[in-house]
Write an enzyme that holds these catalytic residues in place. Structure first.
Site, short mmCIF file in Angstrom:
data_model
loop_
_atom_site.label_atom_id
_atom_site.label_comp_id
_atom_site.label_asym_id
_atom_site.label_seq_id
_atom_site.Cartn_x
_atom_site.Cartn_y
_atom_site.Cartn_z
N CYS A 100 0.84 -1.20 0.00
CA CYS A 100 0.00 0.00 0.00
C CYS A 100 0.88 1.26 0.00
O CYS A 100 0.58 2.23 -0.69
CB CYS A 100 -0.91 -0.01 1.21
SG CYS A 100 -1.96 1.44 1.33
N CYS A 200 -4.15 -1.56 5.65
CA CYS A 200 -3.88 -0.16 5.35
C CYS A 200 -5.13 0.52 4.78
O CYS A 200 -5.61 0.14 3.72
CB CYS A 200 -2.74 -0.19 4.34
SG CYS A 200 -2.45 1.29 3.47
#
Length: 395
Positions: A100, A200
């Site tokens: 991410c 995330c």
């Protein structure tokens, strides 16, 4: 005035990062990334994005900075979620947080920020950036955060020189209690907010339900391998070369159904990962069972009793050439070279002494001590002192 776009997540760390930048005289813009729409698999009240974006907006209002929400859910699905499904399907365990950062925060998000005329992007990560100047050249360093308990450099182990060039980490020199204190003094809504857990920007996800969207449940057996199983009796000590020795030590134990006994059933080997204890639902052992290997082709989970089981430990791992990443490109090893480093194979793990050896097909990381649950798909990151030099996907 240089312009900085801050990734405001609705947490205390990014809130204080935005405040500090404003104090330093930057023109600050707050941006909240919306990465997820499917609430059916998130555990309710654990970081729903609506509440977070609202908190981020209130912080921006309090600090007197412009704020907007950007929807990156399409990119997130393509680059993170689909990748996760693929990895689990082939029996690897991905690290979505590292991905991410590389793919979303410091790529898609960074591009949006640059389009808004930003000179830099900033995040609330506990890490620091160093700059080495030689002649007219600048080389950027990714350094551990001052707060040893919160250092997040591992999550940024895939960043490049280009990405670091335009990134700021305003809270890297602070400890978490100091950050909370600043937020309290400013009376920010995020001052006492708990740290978000889970994926995330998605929050806590029920992983089996999440994976079941794509990976169908498939009943298989759980096999318990005893600590004195024949498969562990391999003690080769004579090697023609260091490379041969490393290859031997990096090779996983290969289990078969008849190496142990069937002790239970599961709903899909691809839902499990090495070192996992929860979710096996097998009783009757003195110590808990741990997953020591998953076989997604045969749909079998192999387990061992107790966290000291032989099947959990080895001290050498391999990274393929195409999955090696050097943050410090100038220090990249050539074939035949080696380097003394400190390394870790998961976030929050204490750094361990290791040596990396570059060969034609990739590199070996040889740890001084045995490591528990070296897991394919996860990232190994290597350091010297408090600088993260590079990383790679464990193969």
């Amino acid at each position: 005035m240089k312009r900085v776009v801050v990734g405001l997540s609705g947490g205390v760390d990014s809130s204080v990062a935005a405040y500090l930048l404003k104090e330093q005289g930057y023109e600050v813009i707050g941006l909240f990334m919306k990465n997820w729409h499917d609430d059916s698999v998130t555990i309710s009240n654990e970081c729903p994005w609506l509440e977070d974006s609202n908190d981020a907006m209130l912080v921006a209002e309090k600090l007197g900075i412009p704020f907007q929400v950007v929807d990156l859910s399409e990119e997130y699905k393509e680059r993170i979620v689909d990748y996760m499904f693929r990895e689990y399907e082939i029996g690897r365990t991905p690290n979505p947080d590292v991905l991410c950062n590389r793919e979303i925060k410091f790529d898609v998000f960074l591009k949006i920020a640059l389009e808004l005329g930003a000179d830099f992007v900033a995040t609330g990560h506990y890490c620091r950036k160093g700059i080495i100047k030689t002649n007219d050249q600048e080389t950027y360093q990714l350094l551990a955060g001052k707060d040893v308990n919160k250092d997040q450099s591992y999550f940024l182990c895939q960043l490049s020189q280009e990405q670091l060039a335009t990134t700021l980490f305003p809270i890297g020199e602070l400890t978490k209690p100091e950050v909370r204190q600043i937020a309290t003094d400013l009376d920010l809504i995020t001052a006492e907010k708990k740290d978000s857990q889970g994926l995330c920007f998605i929050g806590k996800v029920r992983l089996p339900e999440f994976l079941q969207q794509k990976l169908q449940p498939k009943e298989g057996v759980i096999v318990q391998i005893p600590n004195d199983a024949q498969v562990f009796n391999r003690s080769k000590t004579e090697f023609e070369s260091k490379e041969e020795e490393l290859a031997y030590k990096a090779t996983k134990y290969e289990y078969h159904l008849n190496d142990g006994k069937v002790v239970g059933k599961h709903q899909g080997a691809h839902y499990f990962t090495k070192g996992q204890r929860k979710g096996l639902a097998v009783g009757g052992t003195v110590e808990p069972l741990f997953v020591i290997e998953t076989d997604v082709d045969e749909n079998i989970i192999y387990t061992g009793e107790g966290k000291n089981h032989k099947g959990l430990y080895r001290n050498v791992l391999f990274v393929n050439n195409n999955e090696i990443h050097w943050v410090r490109e100038d220090l990249a090893l050539k074939d035949g070279e080696q380097l003394q480093v400190k390394a870790r194979i998961r976030y929050r793990q204490a750094l361990e002494n290791a040596t990396i050896y570059k060969i034609s097909g990739g590199l070996y990381v040889e740890f001084e001590n045995q490591q528990s649950a070296i897991t394919e798909g996860q990232f190994v990151a290597w350091y010297q002192d408090d600088e993260l030099l590079g990383s790679g996907v464990i193969s």
